[in-house]
Design an enzyme around this catalytic site. Sequence first.
Site, PDB file in Angstrom:
ATOM      1  N   GLY A 354      -7.843   7.415   9.759  1.00 29.93           N
ATOM      2  CA  GLY A 354      -7.019   6.298   9.200  1.00 29.93           C
ATOM      3  C   GLY A 354      -6.330   6.677   7.688  1.00 29.93           C
ATOM      4  O   GLY A 354      -6.770   7.642   7.084  1.00 29.93           O
ATOM      5  N   GLY A 357      -8.389   4.273   2.079  1.00 34.70           N
ATOM      6  CA  GLY A 357      -8.413   2.700   1.890  1.00 34.70           C
ATOM      7  C   GLY A 357      -8.450   1.734   2.725  1.00 34.70           C
ATOM      8  O   GLY A 357      -8.490   0.485   2.659  1.00 34.70           O
ATOM      9  N   VAL A 358      -8.606   2.055   3.875  1.00 26.92           N
ATOM     10  CA  VAL A 358      -8.789   1.140   5.204  1.00 26.92           C
ATOM     11  C   VAL A 358     -10.094   0.773   5.471  1.00 26.92           C
ATOM     12  O   VAL A 358     -10.245  -0.004   6.437  1.00 26.92           O
ATOM     13  CB  VAL A 358      -7.874   1.551   6.299  1.00 26.92           C
ATOM     14  CG1 VAL A 358      -6.464   1.499   6.191  1.00 26.92           C
ATOM     15  CG2 VAL A 358      -8.313   3.075   6.941  1.00 26.92           C
ATOM     16  N   GLY A 359     -10.921   1.345   4.833  1.00 27.47           N
ATOM     17  CA  GLY A 359     -12.505   1.041   5.036  1.00 27.47           C
ATOM     18  C   GLY A 359     -13.270   2.029   6.013  1.00 27.47           C
ATOM     19  O   GLY A 359     -14.334   1.545   6.357  1.00 27.47           O
ATOM     20  N   LYS A 360     -12.862   3.163   6.023  1.00 29.74           N
ATOM     21  CA  LYS A 360     -13.584   4.051   6.799  1.00 29.74           C
ATOM     22  C   LYS A 360     -15.041   4.256   6.253  1.00 29.74           C
ATOM     23  O   LYS A 360     -15.848   4.358   6.960  1.00 29.74           O
ATOM     24  CB  LYS A 360     -12.700   5.333   7.178  1.00 29.74           C
ATOM     25  CG  LYS A 360     -11.542   5.243   7.491  1.00 29.74           C
ATOM     26  CD  LYS A 360     -10.730   6.498   7.640  1.00 29.74           C
ATOM     27  CE  LYS A 360     -10.526   7.284   6.256  1.00 29.74           C
ATOM     28  NZ  LYS A 360      -9.600   6.453   5.551  1.00 29.74           N
ATOM     29  N   SER A 677       9.259  13.094  14.868  1.00 27.05           N
ATOM     30  CA  SER A 677       9.687  11.833  15.391  1.00 27.05           C
ATOM     31  C   SER A 677      11.007  11.374  14.547  1.00 27.05           C
ATOM     32  O   SER A 677      11.366  10.315  14.658  1.00 27.05           O
ATOM     33  CB  SER A 677       8.648  10.860  14.797  1.00 27.05           C
ATOM     34  OG  SER A 677       8.249  10.745  13.583  1.00 27.05           O
ATOM     35  N   LYS A 720       3.931   2.701  11.479  1.00 25.48           N
ATOM     36  CA  LYS A 720       5.400   2.910  10.993  1.00 25.48           C
ATOM     37  C   LYS A 720       6.026   1.342  11.076  1.00 25.48           C
ATOM     38  O   LYS A 720       6.695   1.147  10.287  1.00 25.48           O
ATOM     39  CB  LYS A 720       6.141   3.588  12.060  1.00 25.48           C
ATOM     40  CG  LYS A 720       5.724   4.946  12.121  1.00 25.48           C
ATOM     41  CD  LYS A 720       6.302   5.803  13.244  1.00 25.48           C
ATOM     42  CE  LYS A 720       6.378   7.415  12.988  1.00 25.48           C
ATOM     43  NZ  LYS A 720       7.012   8.323  14.037  1.00 25.48           N
TER      44      LYS A 720
HETATM   45  P1  ADP Z   1     -11.461   4.921   3.283  1.00 24.78           P
HETATM   46  O1  ADP Z   1     -12.870   5.426   3.282  1.00 24.78           O
HETATM   47  O2  ADP Z   1     -10.854   4.432   4.460  1.00 24.78           O
HETATM   48  O3  ADP Z   1     -10.497   5.780   2.139  1.00 24.78           O
HETATM   49  P2  ADP Z   1     -12.969   2.799   1.812  1.00 24.78           P
HETATM   50  O4  ADP Z   1     -13.974   2.699   2.766  1.00 24.78           O
HETATM   51  O5  ADP Z   1     -13.167   3.565   0.393  1.00 24.78           O
HETATM   52  O6  ADP Z   1     -11.604   3.342   2.395  1.00 24.78           O
HETATM   53  O7  ADP Z   1     -12.426   1.410   1.422  1.00 24.78           O
HETATM   54  C1  ADP Z   1     -12.009   0.989   0.096  1.00 24.78           C
HETATM   55  C2  ADP Z   1     -12.289  -0.385  -0.317  1.00 24.78           C
HETATM   56  O8  ADP Z   1     -11.702  -1.266   0.701  1.00 24.78           O
HETATM   57  C3  ADP Z   1     -13.865  -0.504  -0.097  1.00 24.78           C
HETATM   58  O9  ADP Z   1     -14.143  -1.193  -1.284  1.00 24.78           O
HETATM   59  C4  ADP Z   1     -14.119  -1.354   1.074  1.00 24.78           C
HETATM   60  O10 ADP Z   1     -15.205  -2.081   1.225  1.00 24.78           O
HETATM   61  C5  ADP Z   1     -12.707  -2.353   1.028  1.00 24.78           C
HETATM   62  N1  ADP Z   1     -12.407  -2.651   2.747  1.00 24.78           N
HETATM   63  C6  ADP Z   1     -11.476  -1.952   3.622  1.00 24.78           C
HETATM   64  N2  ADP Z   1     -11.400  -2.409   4.529  1.00 24.78           N
HETATM   65  C7  ADP Z   1     -12.115  -3.450   4.595  1.00 24.78           C
HETATM   66  C8  ADP Z   1     -12.015  -4.560   5.564  1.00 24.78           C
HETATM   67  N3  ADP Z   1     -11.698  -4.401   6.650  1.00 24.78           N
HETATM   68  N4  ADP Z   1     -12.974  -5.522   5.117  1.00 24.78           N
HETATM   69  C9  ADP Z   1     -13.457  -5.856   3.981  1.00 24.78           C
HETATM   70  N5  ADP Z   1     -13.557  -4.627   3.017  1.00 24.78           N
HETATM   71  C10 ADP Z   1     -12.727  -3.705   3.208  1.00 24.78           C
END
Ligand code: ADP
Length: 777
Positions: A354, A357-360, A677, A720
């Site tokens: 993904g 910054g989506v929390g991976k 696309s 998108k």
């Molecule tokens: P990635 O690894 O996808 O680039 P990160 O895991 O570093 O992203 O996430 C960035 C920040 O956003 C972190 O501080 C994370 O805790 C927070 N974050 C992202 N998604 C969520 C979520 N669904 N709920 C709570 N915090 C989130």
Amino acid sequence: MEKESRVLPLIPLRGITIFPHMVLHFDVGREKSLLAVEEAMLNGQEIFLASQKEAKIEEPKEDEIFNIGTICNIKQILKLPGDTVRVLVEGESRAKLVSYVQKEPFLKTEVEILQDEKCEDKGKCEALIRTVKKEFEEYARLSNSVSAEALINLDDLEESGRFADIISSYLTLKEDKKQELLEAYDVYERLEKLLLIIKNEVEILKIEKKIGLKVKSKIDKSQKEYFLREQMRAIQEELGEDDESKKEIEEYSKKIKKAKLPKVAKEKALYELTRLKNTGSYSAEGGVIRTYLDCLLDIPWNKKTKDNLDIKRAREILEDEHYGLEDVKDRIIEYLAVKSMSKSLKGPILCLVGPPGVGKTSIARSIANALNRNFVRMSLGGVRDEAEIRGHRRTYVGAIPGRIVNGMRKAQSKNPLFLLDEIDKLSGDFRGDPASALLEVLDSEQNNTFRDHYLELDLNLSEVMFITTANTLDTIPRPLLDRMEVIEVSGYTYEEKFHIAKKYLIPKQFKEHNLEEGKITFSDSSIYSVIEHYTRESGVRSLERKVASVIRKAIADMLERDKNKISITVNHVKKYLGPEIYTYDKADKIDKIGVVMGMAWTGYGGDTLPVEVSVMSGKGKLQLTGQLGDVMKESAEAGYSYIRSNAEKYGINPDFYKEKDIHIHAPEGAVPKDGPSAGVTMITAMVSALGNKKVKHNLAMTGEITLTGIVLPIGGLKEKTLAAFRAGIDTIIIPKANEKDLRKIPKSVLSKMKVIIAEKIEDVLENAFVEEKSNDN
Ligand code: ADP
């Protein structure tokens, strides 16, 4: 010339020869000789010295003494303990023994002084002198027995006979050779003899040196090392460091015992320890060994944490730490459930894909928490050298272990959750392919004997749980992708971001800034304002930064104005973060000809991408510029061909390809957008430009086309759509085959958008243009 003769006492010399002008001392012990010295001292201190033919003989007879000797002047006498006397003499002139005058109690002889016979040919003599001098210098250099001073003094000698005598006195020669020189009273002959002798000596010295060097170099090497080592030891002892190295070695040996290493590792550790003992810990090699031992002992060979496979608890932790992401959480729970049933965590590796910054990363951390495993993260971004994964061989200077071994050292348990971040950013070059090394790491069949070049020992990675992350699947090497179970983590809508900010990001920042609850509060609209006007991203990373920035500024504000509470409003946000960076609707409010908004999907999330086409008279050239990847260029050509075969249908002059040049440009976005696309977008823009039709300004589209005009499905519909929504677009055209993906799009977004489904390009073109009659024609 009249010959001059004298009567003088004689001392037969044993093993020495005296030349005129030579100063020398020798010890006299024989009764007869002592008496001779006494006699000389009483009569003008002159004495005749001639060598015995055999040094061993105690009482030489007449014929056992050489006839030619030197008349000397006694300079000094020194009585030594016993009946010995040390006599210092200076040679005066050559003399020939004519007859024995008396034999008892000491020898007394009549001698005839021999004058040097001068050279007749001056030039010849001079040349000879020079050659002798040169040879003698060489002799002096090789033998090391002549002082530099002596060499300088030679230059001052005018007289050739004396020159020869002085040089003779410096040579270390056998007696008979010396005697030969003494007997040569013809100066030229003496010089010739001298030259021959010196030459011979020089040759011998050279050979000696050669042999000496060979032997020496052999002995030298081993001796030198021994010597230096002994010296070092002595220095260390002197400095009191030796004790320290002993202590160090003891410590290592204790550590090795305590570490419960596997047999092979233990043997290796002990072997290295012995080496450390032998080299001494202060040598450079000692440092290398120590680093190695530290590394080996740091590895958690046997340490393990106990897994917690309680699924309910895992769900709680995931829910607790992350908002939304329902699909992702479900998939993770399923995965863990299967694992808990089989009681082993072997099997496919999870890959979270993904935008940033989506929390991976943070969800992987939560999984580690849930399972009660230690967590380590290693970024693969920019890793292009196999050695970064597998380490450098220890023969390299500055060799270090690879990242996997270092990760395990950090993990401190042999079953951590190991996150391999950005696996899509791996790249290989001439230094080897890191992907294949990684393949071995991830393959459960092979990874129980992973071998790091530095460590030189097999490491068992089979209990490690690997999770990988990537922004896109496109660049992940195929064999790696095959081993992974992909879980998509897509971007967030405004609402989701709002909840994440409110429930997670803001409280997290409060904690980090040590703020008591209630001191700073955010109004809902202020949070929305940060999301909408200060960030444009799929994830929440920059949102988190902006929130932190607002909090910092609010704290400063509070302190400056002596307040102890602050409630953040939209106005505060504006004050703290400056003018709005993004306005709500980026889309043009005006319908234009030849400009169509496409929807693109990149590793960084979704985005909108306008495509511009302009038409001019020419010869049918198709020109493409801007941020267009190769695949998009092919799309453009396919679209061009489609229009050529369907021109009339859209009111386009069928000969346009002969008379018009078409220029397609994709102006926006620093990130090159590849992917097929944009097919429908380019056709629409070309038809608009060629047919002079205005395109609806609030419309965006996505889809690939075939040459026959069928619209094919695309990836990343959710990303998108969210991007189009962020850009203020309210109508989207999507391929029919993607209709099923609409359920993934949050209702809050879908309810505000019109979605047009297209099966063929006609469906797109029917809906793309402004209805009203386009002006001029
Ligand atoms: P990635 O690894 O996808 O680039 P990160 O895991 O570093 O992203 O996430 C960035 C920040 O956003 C972190 O501080 C994370 O805790 C927070 N974050 C992202 N998604 C969520 C979520 N669904 N709920 C709570 N915090 C989130």
